[in-house]
Write a protein that holds these residues in place. Structure first.
Motif, PDB file in Angstrom:
ATOM      1  N   UNK A 160       0.841  -1.186   0.000  1.00 22.38           N
ATOM      2  CA  UNK A 160       0.000   0.000   0.000  1.00 22.38           C
ATOM      3  C   UNK A 160       0.880   1.241   0.000  1.00 22.38           C
ATOM      4  N   UNK A 161       0.462   2.214  -0.774  1.00 15.71           N
ATOM      5  CA  UNK A 161       1.171   3.487  -0.741  1.00 15.71           C
ATOM      6  C   UNK A 161       0.802   4.207   0.545  1.00 15.71           C
ATOM      7  N   UNK A 162       1.638   5.118   0.945  1.00 16.41           N
ATOM      8  CA  UNK A 162       1.324   5.845   2.166  1.00 16.41           C
ATOM      9  C   UNK A 162       0.097   6.731   1.956  1.00 16.41           C
ATOM     10  N   UNK A 163      -0.584   7.055   3.027  1.00 13.63           N
ATOM     11  CA  UNK A 163      -1.833   7.807   2.947  1.00 13.63           C
ATOM     12  C   UNK A 163      -1.630   9.212   2.384  1.00 13.63           C
ATOM     13  N   UNK A 164      -0.476   9.809   2.613  1.00 17.13           N
ATOM     14  CA  UNK A 164      -0.223  11.150   2.085  1.00 17.13           C
ATOM     15  C   UNK A 164      -0.200  11.137   0.561  1.00 17.13           C
ATOM     16  N   UNK A 165       0.448  10.133   0.001  1.00 14.40           N
ATOM     17  CA  UNK A 165       0.508  10.004  -1.449  1.00 14.40           C
ATOM     18  C   UNK A 165      -0.875   9.727  -2.028  1.00 14.40           C
ATOM     19  N   UNK A 166      -1.619   8.880  -1.370  1.00 18.46           N
ATOM     20  CA  UNK A 166      -2.981   8.576  -1.838  1.00 18.46           C
ATOM     21  C   UNK A 166      -3.878   9.803  -1.741  1.00 18.46           C
ATOM     22  N   UNK A 167      -3.720  10.583  -0.666  1.00 19.74           N
ATOM     23  CA  UNK A 167      -4.529  11.788  -0.498  1.00 19.74           C
ATOM     24  C   UNK A 167      -4.222  12.785  -1.615  1.00 19.74           C
ATOM     25  N   UNK A 168      -2.930  12.943  -1.934  1.00 18.66           N
ATOM     26  CA  UNK A 168      -2.535  13.847  -3.009  1.00 18.66           C
ATOM     27  C   UNK A 168      -3.135  13.397  -4.338  1.00 18.66           C
ATOM     28  N   UNK A 169      -3.014  12.109  -4.637  1.00 18.61           N
ATOM     29  CA  UNK A 169      -3.540  11.569  -5.898  1.00 18.61           C
ATOM     30  C   UNK A 169      -5.048  11.754  -6.009  1.00 18.61           C
ATOM     31  N   UNK A 170      -5.752  11.471  -4.925  1.00 19.46           N
ATOM     32  CA  UNK A 170      -7.213  11.631  -4.943  1.00 19.46           C
ATOM     33  C   UNK A 170      -7.607  13.100  -5.066  1.00 19.46           C
ATOM     34  N   UNK A 171      -6.842  13.978  -4.415  1.00 17.97           N
ATOM     35  CA  UNK A 171      -7.094  15.412  -4.544  1.00 17.97           C
ATOM     36  C   UNK A 171      -6.862  15.897  -5.958  1.00 17.97           C
ATOM     37  N   UNK A 172      -5.810  15.370  -6.589  1.00 14.09           N
ATOM     38  CA  UNK A 172      -5.523  15.737  -7.979  1.00 14.09           C
ATOM     39  C   UNK A 172      -6.679  15.311  -8.881  1.00 14.09           C
ATOM     40  N   UNK A 173      -7.151  14.102  -8.691  1.00 12.26           N
ATOM     41  CA  UNK A 173      -8.271  13.608  -9.496  1.00 12.26           C
ATOM     42  C   UNK A 173      -9.512  14.461  -9.289  1.00 12.26           C
ATOM     43  N   UNK A 174      -9.746  14.881  -8.040  1.00 12.82           N
ATOM     44  CA  UNK A 174     -10.903  15.732  -7.755  1.00 12.82           C
ATOM     45  C   UNK A 174     -10.748  17.091  -8.426  1.00 12.82           C
ATOM     46  N   UNK A 175      -9.540  17.649  -8.404  1.00 14.69           N
ATOM     47  CA  UNK A 175      -9.299  18.948  -9.031  1.00 14.69           C
ATOM     48  C   UNK A 175      -9.458  18.907 -10.532  1.00 14.69           C
ATOM     49  N   UNK A 176      -8.930  17.882 -11.167  1.00 15.07           N
ATOM     50  CA  UNK A 176      -9.046  17.754 -12.616  1.00 15.07           C
ATOM     51  C   UNK A 176     -10.502  17.566 -13.034  1.00 15.07           C
ATOM     52  N   UNK A 177     -11.273  16.872 -12.207  1.00 20.47           N
ATOM     53  CA  UNK A 177     -12.672  16.637 -12.568  1.00 20.47           C
ATOM     54  C   UNK A 177     -13.570  17.822 -12.218  1.00 20.47           C
ATOM     55  N   UNK A 178     -13.003  18.863 -11.583  1.00 20.88           N
ATOM     56  CA  UNK A 178     -13.774  20.078 -11.319  1.00 20.88           C
ATOM     57  C   UNK A 178     -14.550  20.072 -10.016  1.00 20.88           C
ATOM     58  N   UNK A 179     -14.257  19.132  -9.142  1.00 25.74           N
ATOM     59  CA  UNK A 179     -14.968  19.094  -7.867  1.00 25.74           C
ATOM     60  C   UNK A 179     -14.535  20.238  -6.966  1.00 25.74           C
ATOM     61  N   UNK A 180     -15.353  20.537  -5.984  1.00 30.11           N
ATOM     62  CA  UNK A 180     -15.121  21.640  -5.074  1.00 30.11           C
ATOM     63  C   UNK A 180     -14.052  21.305  -4.042  1.00 30.11           C
ATOM     64  N   UNK A 181     -13.386  22.325  -3.546  1.00 32.33           N
ATOM     65  CA  UNK A 181     -12.401  22.177  -2.482  1.00 32.33           C
ATOM     66  C   UNK A 181     -13.060  21.668  -1.199  1.00 32.33           C
ATOM     67  N   UNK A 182     -14.329  21.959  -1.022  1.00 37.32           N
ATOM     68  CA  UNK A 182     -15.067  21.521   0.166  1.00 37.32           C
ATOM     69  C   UNK A 182     -15.325  20.023   0.185  1.00 37.32           C
ATOM     70  N   UNK A 183     -15.017  19.328  -0.895  1.00 39.53           N
ATOM     71  CA  UNK A 183     -15.252  17.881  -0.977  1.00 39.53           C
ATOM     72  C   UNK A 183     -14.136  17.050  -0.351  1.00 39.53           C
ATOM     73  N   UNK A 184     -13.183  17.700   0.296  1.00 37.34           N
ATOM     74  CA  UNK A 184     -12.063  16.978   0.905  1.00 37.34           C
ATOM     75  C   UNK A 184     -12.585  16.041   1.996  1.00 37.34           C
ATOM     76  N   UNK A 185     -12.276  14.740   1.905  1.00 32.61           N
ATOM     77  CA  UNK A 185     -12.818  13.767   2.856  1.00 32.61           C
ATOM     78  C   UNK A 185     -11.964  13.588   4.115  1.00 32.61           C
TER      79      UNK A 185
END
Length: 67
Positions: free
Chosen positions: A5-30
């Motif tokens: 498993x990748x570390x959670x920081x790397x996964x969080x960054x990747x998921x945030x990048x995907x959310x940003x590219x897809x146009x989701x809001x900053x408030x959607x951070x889980x």
């Protein structure tokens, strides 16, 4: 061979990048953890910049990480 498993920081960054590219809001951070939230927001910001620059779809494939 088992996949590590990748570390959670790397996964969080990747998921945030995907959310940003897809146009989701900053408030959607889980994430409630401040460190993971910070990585998610950093990825989200880079994803939004890439979306604004038109690097979505096929033109943004070179930005994807192969794991």
């Amino acid at each position: 061979m088992k996949r590590h498993k990748r570390d959670m920081s790397s996964r969080a960054y990747d998921r945030g990048y995907q959310a940003g590219v897809s146009g989701r809001s900053l408030d959607d951070c889980p994430h409630a953890n401040e460190d993971h939230r910070q990585h998610w927001v950093s990825g989200w910001r880079e994803g939004r910049v890439d979306q604004w620059d038109g690097l979505t779809g096929v033109s943004g494939v070179h930005k994807m990480r192969v794991s």
